[in-house]
Write a protein that holds these residues in place. Structure first.
Motif, PDB file in Angstrom:
ATOM      1  N   LEU A  76       0.983  -1.243   0.027  1.00 42.50           N
ATOM      2  CA  LEU A  76       0.255  -0.086   0.024  1.00 42.50           C
ATOM      3  C   LEU A  76       0.850   1.428  -0.147  1.00 42.50           C
ATOM      4  CD1 LEU A  76      -2.966   1.409   0.058  1.00 42.50           C
ATOM      5  CD2 LEU A  76      -2.447   1.100   2.834  1.00 42.50           C
ATOM      6  N   LEU A  77       1.726   1.343   0.952  1.00 47.93           N
ATOM      7  CA  LEU A  77       2.632   2.490   1.159  1.00 47.93           C
ATOM      8  C   LEU A  77       3.708   2.650  -0.292  1.00 47.93           C
ATOM      9  CD1 LEU A  77       3.652   2.309   4.891  1.00 47.93           C
ATOM     10  CD2 LEU A  77       2.023   3.717   3.816  1.00 47.93           C
ATOM     11  N   ALA A  78       4.003   1.609  -0.577  1.00 50.79           N
ATOM     12  CA  ALA A  78       4.964   1.666  -1.901  1.00 50.79           C
ATOM     13  C   ALA A  78       4.258   1.932  -3.109  1.00 50.79           C
ATOM     14  CB  ALA A  78       5.679   0.358  -2.170  1.00 50.79           C
ATOM     15  N   CYS A  79       3.017   1.685  -3.322  1.00 45.67           N
ATOM     16  CA  CYS A  79       2.159   1.861  -4.365  1.00 45.67           C
ATOM     17  C   CYS A  79       1.874   3.463  -4.458  1.00 45.67           C
ATOM     18  CB  CYS A  79       0.740   1.421  -4.662  1.00 45.67           C
ATOM     19  SG  CYS A  79       1.090  -0.529  -5.040  1.00 45.67           S
ATOM     20  N   LEU A  80       1.587   3.896  -3.247  1.00 44.43           N
ATOM     21  CA  LEU A  80       1.178   5.387  -2.878  1.00 44.43           C
ATOM     22  C   LEU A  80       2.467   6.244  -3.320  1.00 44.43           C
ATOM     23  CD1 LEU A  80      -1.140   5.164  -0.066  1.00 44.43           C
ATOM     24  CD2 LEU A  80      -1.899   5.757  -2.371  1.00 44.43           C
ATOM     25  N   ALA A  81       3.682   5.923  -2.643  1.00 46.16           N
ATOM     26  CA  ALA A  81       4.807   6.849  -2.784  1.00 46.16           C
ATOM     27  C   ALA A  81       5.247   6.619  -4.131  1.00 46.16           C
ATOM     28  CB  ALA A  81       5.773   6.026  -1.781  1.00 46.16           C
ATOM     29  N   GLY A  82       5.195   5.367  -4.872  1.00 45.45           N
ATOM     30  CA  GLY A  82       5.750   5.410  -6.114  1.00 45.45           C
ATOM     31  C   GLY A  82       4.854   6.117  -7.125  1.00 45.45           C
ATOM     32  N   TYR A  83       3.482   6.216  -6.975  1.00 45.04           N
ATOM     33  CA  TYR A  83       2.716   6.860  -7.828  1.00 45.04           C
ATOM     34  C   TYR A  83       3.118   8.417  -7.619  1.00 45.04           C
ATOM     35  CZ  TYR A  83      -1.453   9.313  -9.526  1.00 45.04           C
ATOM     36  OH  TYR A  83      -2.153  10.079 -10.368  1.00 45.04           O
ATOM     37  N   ALA A  84       3.290   8.942  -6.424  1.00 39.00           N
ATOM     38  CA  ALA A  84       3.331  10.366  -6.290  1.00 39.00           C
ATOM     39  C   ALA A  84       5.077  10.434  -6.648  1.00 39.00           C
ATOM     40  CB  ALA A  84       3.624  10.370  -4.686  1.00 39.00           C
ATOM     41  N   PHE A  85       6.071   9.858  -6.668  1.00 40.01           N
ATOM     42  CA  PHE A  85       7.207  10.075  -7.267  1.00 40.01           C
ATOM     43  C   PHE A  85       7.161   9.972  -8.725  1.00 40.01           C
ATOM     44  CE2 PHE A  85       8.756   9.192  -2.875  1.00 40.01           C
ATOM     45  CZ  PHE A  85       9.259  10.444  -2.498  1.00 40.01           C
ATOM     46  N   GLY A  86       6.306   8.981  -9.253  1.00 38.60           N
ATOM     47  CA  GLY A  86       6.549   8.597 -10.692  1.00 38.60           C
ATOM     48  C   GLY A  86       5.760   9.549 -11.599  1.00 38.60           C
ATOM     49  N   THR A  87       4.624  10.269 -10.927  1.00 42.54           N
ATOM     50  CA  THR A  87       3.633  11.016 -11.716  1.00 42.54           C
ATOM     51  C   THR A  87       3.626  12.241 -11.379  1.00 42.54           C
ATOM     52  OG1 THR A  87       1.840  10.254 -10.477  1.00 42.54           O
ATOM     53  CG2 THR A  87       2.228   8.807 -12.233  1.00 42.54           C
ATOM     54  N   TYR A 141      15.887  10.168  -3.605  1.00 47.07           N
ATOM     55  CA  TYR A 141      17.094   9.503  -3.171  1.00 47.07           C
ATOM     56  C   TYR A 141      17.483   9.393  -1.591  1.00 47.07           C
ATOM     57  CZ  TYR A 141      18.009  10.113  -8.157  1.00 47.07           C
ATOM     58  OH  TYR A 141      17.868   9.934  -9.487  1.00 47.07           O
ATOM     59  N   LEU A 142      16.836  10.036  -0.973  1.00 49.63           N
ATOM     60  CA  LEU A 142      16.966   9.815   0.396  1.00 49.63           C
ATOM     61  C   LEU A 142      16.294   8.841   1.186  1.00 49.63           C
ATOM     62  CD1 LEU A 142      17.878  11.339   3.151  1.00 49.63           C
ATOM     63  CD2 LEU A 142      15.816  12.366   3.264  1.00 49.63           C
ATOM     64  N   LEU A 143      15.151   8.472   0.119  1.00 49.64           N
ATOM     65  CA  LEU A 143      14.353   7.280   0.588  1.00 49.64           C
ATOM     66  C   LEU A 143      15.296   6.156   0.223  1.00 49.64           C
ATOM     67  CD1 LEU A 143      11.860   6.017   1.691  1.00 49.64           C
ATOM     68  CD2 LEU A 143      10.938   6.159  -0.565  1.00 49.64           C
ATOM     69  N   LEU A 144      16.130   6.065  -0.669  1.00 50.03           N
ATOM     70  CA  LEU A 144      16.763   5.031  -1.515  1.00 50.03           C
ATOM     71  C   LEU A 144      17.958   4.728  -0.765  1.00 50.03           C
ATOM     72  CD1 LEU A 144      17.079   5.662  -5.239  1.00 50.03           C
ATOM     73  CD2 LEU A 144      15.510   3.993  -3.913  1.00 50.03           C
ATOM     74  N   GLN A 190      10.295  -3.934   9.256  1.00 47.22           N
ATOM     75  CA  GLN A 190      10.435  -4.823   8.063  1.00 47.22           C
ATOM     76  C   GLN A 190       9.535  -4.136   7.116  1.00 47.22           C
ATOM     77  OE1 GLN A 190      10.896  -9.150   8.215  1.00 47.22           O
ATOM     78  NE2 GLN A 190       9.922  -8.957  10.107  1.00 47.22           N
ATOM     79  N   VAL A 191       8.552  -3.218   7.405  1.00 48.12           N
ATOM     80  CA  VAL A 191       7.929  -2.333   6.458  1.00 48.12           C
ATOM     81  C   VAL A 191       8.681  -1.402   5.954  1.00 48.12           C
ATOM     82  CG1 VAL A 191       5.781  -0.803   6.274  1.00 48.12           C
ATOM     83  CG2 VAL A 191       5.571  -3.130   7.264  1.00 48.12           C
ATOM     84  N   ALA A 192       9.618  -0.827   6.995  1.00 48.21           N
ATOM     85  CA  ALA A 192      10.347   0.142   6.539  1.00 48.21           C
ATOM     86  C   ALA A 192      11.438  -0.242   5.777  1.00 48.21           C
ATOM     87  CB  ALA A 192      11.025   0.762   8.128  1.00 48.21           C
ATOM     88  N   GLN A 193      12.137  -1.524   6.036  1.00 52.22           N
ATOM     89  CA  GLN A 193      13.098  -1.976   5.069  1.00 52.22           C
ATOM     90  C   GLN A 193      12.535  -2.434   3.712  1.00 52.22           C
ATOM     91  OE1 GLN A 193      14.503  -5.486   7.547  1.00 52.22           O
ATOM     92  NE2 GLN A 193      15.963  -4.288   8.426  1.00 52.22           N
ATOM     93  N   SER A 194      11.361  -2.825   3.472  1.00 53.74           N
ATOM     94  CA  SER A 194      10.642  -2.957   2.290  1.00 53.74           C
ATOM     95  C   SER A 194      10.249  -1.952   1.608  1.00 53.74           C
ATOM     96  CB  SER A 194       9.634  -3.976   2.581  1.00 53.74           C
ATOM     97  OG  SER A 194       9.810  -5.149   3.336  1.00 53.74           O
ATOM     98  N   LEU A 195      10.041  -0.795   2.259  1.00 53.80           N
ATOM     99  CA  LEU A 195       9.356   0.607   1.552  1.00 53.80           C
ATOM    100  C   LEU A 195      10.456   0.993   0.511  1.00 53.80           C
ATOM    101  CD1 LEU A 195       7.011   1.970   1.393  1.00 53.80           C
ATOM    102  CD2 LEU A 195       7.979   3.441   3.218  1.00 53.80           C
ATOM    103  N   ALA A 196      11.501   0.994   0.902  1.00 51.41           N
ATOM    104  CA  ALA A 196      12.491   1.643   0.082  1.00 51.41           C
ATOM    105  C   ALA A 196      12.532   0.988  -1.466  1.00 51.41           C
ATOM    106  CB  ALA A 196      14.136   1.605   0.585  1.00 51.41           C
ATOM    107  N   PHE A 197      12.910  -0.284  -1.353  1.00 49.45           N
ATOM    108  CA  PHE A 197      12.755  -1.175  -2.527  1.00 49.45           C
ATOM    109  C   PHE A 197      11.383  -0.937  -3.412  1.00 49.45           C
ATOM    110  CE2 PHE A 197      11.418  -5.016  -4.611  1.00 49.45           C
ATOM    111  CZ  PHE A 197      12.232  -5.036  -5.932  1.00 49.45           C
ATOM    112  N   GLY A 198      10.482  -1.186  -2.504  1.00 55.41           N
ATOM    113  CA  GLY A 198       8.927  -0.993  -3.134  1.00 55.41           C
ATOM    114  C   GLY A 198       8.763   0.076  -3.759  1.00 55.41           C
TER     115      GLY A 198
END
Length: 269
Positions: free
Chosen positions: A78-89, A100-103, A137-145
């Motif tokens: 859920l969080l990765a989709c929302l963040a990815g949409y924001a950063f991607g569009t 890049y800070l998130l990365l 583990q959510v925080a660890q996965s969020l960067a890749f997601g």
């Protein structure tokens, strides 16, 4: 035999060797798991799985792993989709810096943060609890997601998005009704990867669950079982099969979308 036939033969030979190399350890473990535990006995003994289940308390461990893994996968997706949409569009001030800070989360190993996390959760009195296993583990996965979903949303069909905007669709409708259904292979690929990483995580549960046995995850429980039955190779192999089975089943059901998402990602990349 023409060149295409030779290339096809070589390709199949390489694939068969790679498959045999990958399957051999799993077949050895499965074969060991059904061997009789008694010395000198012959035949097969499928009762090793029931014995390992009872003696190793794998029912409790697998329950904890399922709760933790499903929670991490749902929240991360859920969080990765929302963040990815924001950063991607979207284009907003500081978006590149924030991305890049998130990365940085991809570059920092979990071993470097597990001790500070331990003392932080100790101060909050959250050790031996689900939040101590889920949120890190959510925080660890969020960067890749976020990285994965941003790549998908940036490569999505711009004309479809523009047509939706001309029809009056807002960000939420474009995200939920158009891009998410179109990106199902990419999303399922991310979910499979996060599922495997979370299920197999060992260090974080080892540190965050120091005393409560019922909160141990399946890999941690298998390590405990190994300490109790170091000489019982059949029971250890049966326990390993029990721990690995949910990942295999989940991958089998999601493999079509997983492979499609990986192929599309490599082509677009």
């Amino acid at each position: 035999m023409n060149n295409s036939s030779i290339e096809r033969t070589i390709t199949y030979a390489v694939l068969i060797l790679a498959a045999a190399f990958a399957l051999y350890p799993m077949l050895v473990i499965l074969f060991t798991a059904i061997q009789p535990e008694s010395i000198g006995a012959s035949g097969v003994d499928f009762g090793n799985f029931a014995t390992a289940w009872d003696r190793g308390n794998f029912g409790t461990y697998l329950k904890t792993s399922v709760i933790v893994t499903v929670s991490v996968v749902i929240l991360s997706t859920l969080l990765a989709c929302l963040a990815g949409y924001a950063f991607g569009t979207m284009r907003f001030r500081g978006s590149s810096v924030l991305f890049y800070l998130l990365l940085l989360g991809l570059m920092v190993p979990s071993e470097a943060i597990v001790i500070p996390l331990y003392f932080g959760f100790q101060e909050l009195d959250l050790l031996n609890s689900y939040p101590a296993l889920i949120f890190p583990q959510v925080a660890q996965s969020l960067a890749f997601g976020t990285f994965w979903m941003r790549a998908y949303f940036r490569s999505s069909q711009a004309e479809v998005v523009e047509a939706a905007r001309l029809d009056g669709a807002g960000h939420f409708r474009i995200f939920w009704s158009i891009l998410v259904p179109m990106g199902r292979p990419a999303i399922i690929t991310m979910m499979v990867l996060v599922f495997m990483w979370t299920w197999n995580e060992f260090l974080l549960p080892l540190v965050m669950v120091p005393t409560e046995e019922s909160m141990r995850t399946a890999p941690l429980g298998l390590a405990t079982f190994q300490g109790q039955y170091t000489s019982g190779t059949a029971l250890l192999a049966a326990g390993a099969v029990l721990v690995a089975l949910p990942v295999i089943v989940f991958y089998i059901f999601a493999q079509r979308h997983f492979i499609r998402g990986m192929v599309e990602g490599s082509v677009k990349g």
